[in-house]
Design a protein around this motif. Structure first.
Motif, short mmCIF file in Angstrom:
data_model
loop_
_atom_site.label_atom_id
_atom_site.label_comp_id
_atom_site.label_asym_id
_atom_site.label_seq_id
_atom_site.Cartn_x
_atom_site.Cartn_y
_atom_site.Cartn_z
N THR A 1 -5.94 -0.84 -1.44
CA THR A 1 -4.79 -1.55 -0.87
C THR A 1 -4.60 -1.19 0.60
N TYR A 2 -5.07 -0.01 0.97
CA TYR A 2 -4.97 0.39 2.38
C TYR A 2 -5.80 -0.55 3.25
N ASN B 1 0.83 -1.21 0.00
CA ASN B 1 0.00 0.00 0.00
C ASN B 1 0.86 1.26 0.00
N SER B 2 1.99 1.22 0.70
CA SER B 2 2.86 2.40 0.80
C SER B 2 3.33 2.89 -0.56
N ASN C 1 -5.08 3.21 -3.92
CA ASN C 1 -4.49 3.48 -2.62
C ASN C 1 -5.45 3.11 -1.49
N ARG D 1 -3.12 -2.93 4.85
CA ARG D 1 -2.81 -2.27 6.11
C ARG D 1 -3.79 -2.69 7.21
#
Length: 241
Positions: free
Chosen positions: A173-174, A142-143, A170, A178
């Motif tokens: 995927t976050y 994600n980063s 973003n 995450r």
């Protein structure tokens, strides 16, 4: 792995990312980003780390699938090197922020880095929980998009289609890499409580709690900035027509 080997890998990594930062400074910098060259170089270097780590972390489990079955004892030199490299990056980034920003501007990230360096450091020195650390590094998938978002904003491309597409990826995927990963890691810690020494369990639990709170806050900021505000602006335009 010997301590000298860990120190060498970590130190080399910190130096490598310092050189990457210097190299980025020699490349073309958008005029809109020239107002804060340090931030542009710092985020670009973070993007490089995320890109390398995201691919490397996935390859760790692809090359050594048995590590997924035992996140405590099982590891490979390949996965151990990844965690050591990331410690080097976080040390470099910590020092870069301390030297170039006021404490009030970056204390959250500095605190995050201290927690990560401590947890990863325990892992590489003891050669235990390396698999667990590699799972934690899956958040770097994600980063990649998180840092790209900042790069595009600094390059004055926040209104572009690329930025919009990146914002959607973003956010997706976050949630997957995450929030879901942190939730899974917390569950794993609880289920394997009896196999983990009190110090390691306490350190892991506190670290996970801090990471979870920080990531929920960041998620709300991203949602408000990239989606809720844009929706409000579009609604206002419709009313004016």
């Amino acid at each position: 792995m010997e301590l000298s080997s860990v120190i060498l890998t970590t130190g080399s990594s910190a130096a490598l990312f310092k050189l990457a930062n210097a190299g980025i400074g020699r490349l073309h910098i958008p005029e809109s980003a020239s107002r804060n060259v340090w931030k542009w170089r710092n985020i670009s270097t973070s993007f490089v780390h995320s890109f390398i780590t995201a691919i490397w972390a996935v390859l760790c489990f692809f090359r050594h699938p048995q590590m997924a079955e035992d996140l405590i004892e099982t590891y490979s030199v390949f996965s151990h090197s990844l965690v050591s490299l990331s410690i080097g990056y976080f040390i470099y980034d910590f020092l870069d922020m301390v030297c170039n920003q006021k404490l009030i501007q970056c204390w959250e990230l500095l605190f995050h880095h201290v927690v990560v360096i401590t947890c990863f450091g325990l892992s590489v020195v003891s050669c235990r929980y390396v698999g667990f650390s590699v799972v934690a590094l899956l958040v770097e998938i994600n980063s990649v998009f998180l840092h790209l978002r900042q790069i595009l904003r600094m390059a004055s491309m926040a209104a572009s289609t690329l930025y919009r597409v990146n914002s959607i990826i973003n956010l997706g995927t976050y949630v997957v890499f995450r929030i879901n990963t942190l939730a899974w890691m917390t569950r794993w810690l609880v289920l394997n409580r009896d196999k983990i020494p009190l110090l390691a369990y306490t350190l892991g639990s506190v670290g996970m709690a801090i990471m979870t709170v920080m990531n929920i806050i960041l998620f709300c900021r991203l949602l408000r900035s990239d989606f809720l505000k844009s929706s409000t602006r579009e609604a206002k335009k419709e009313k004016e027509m």
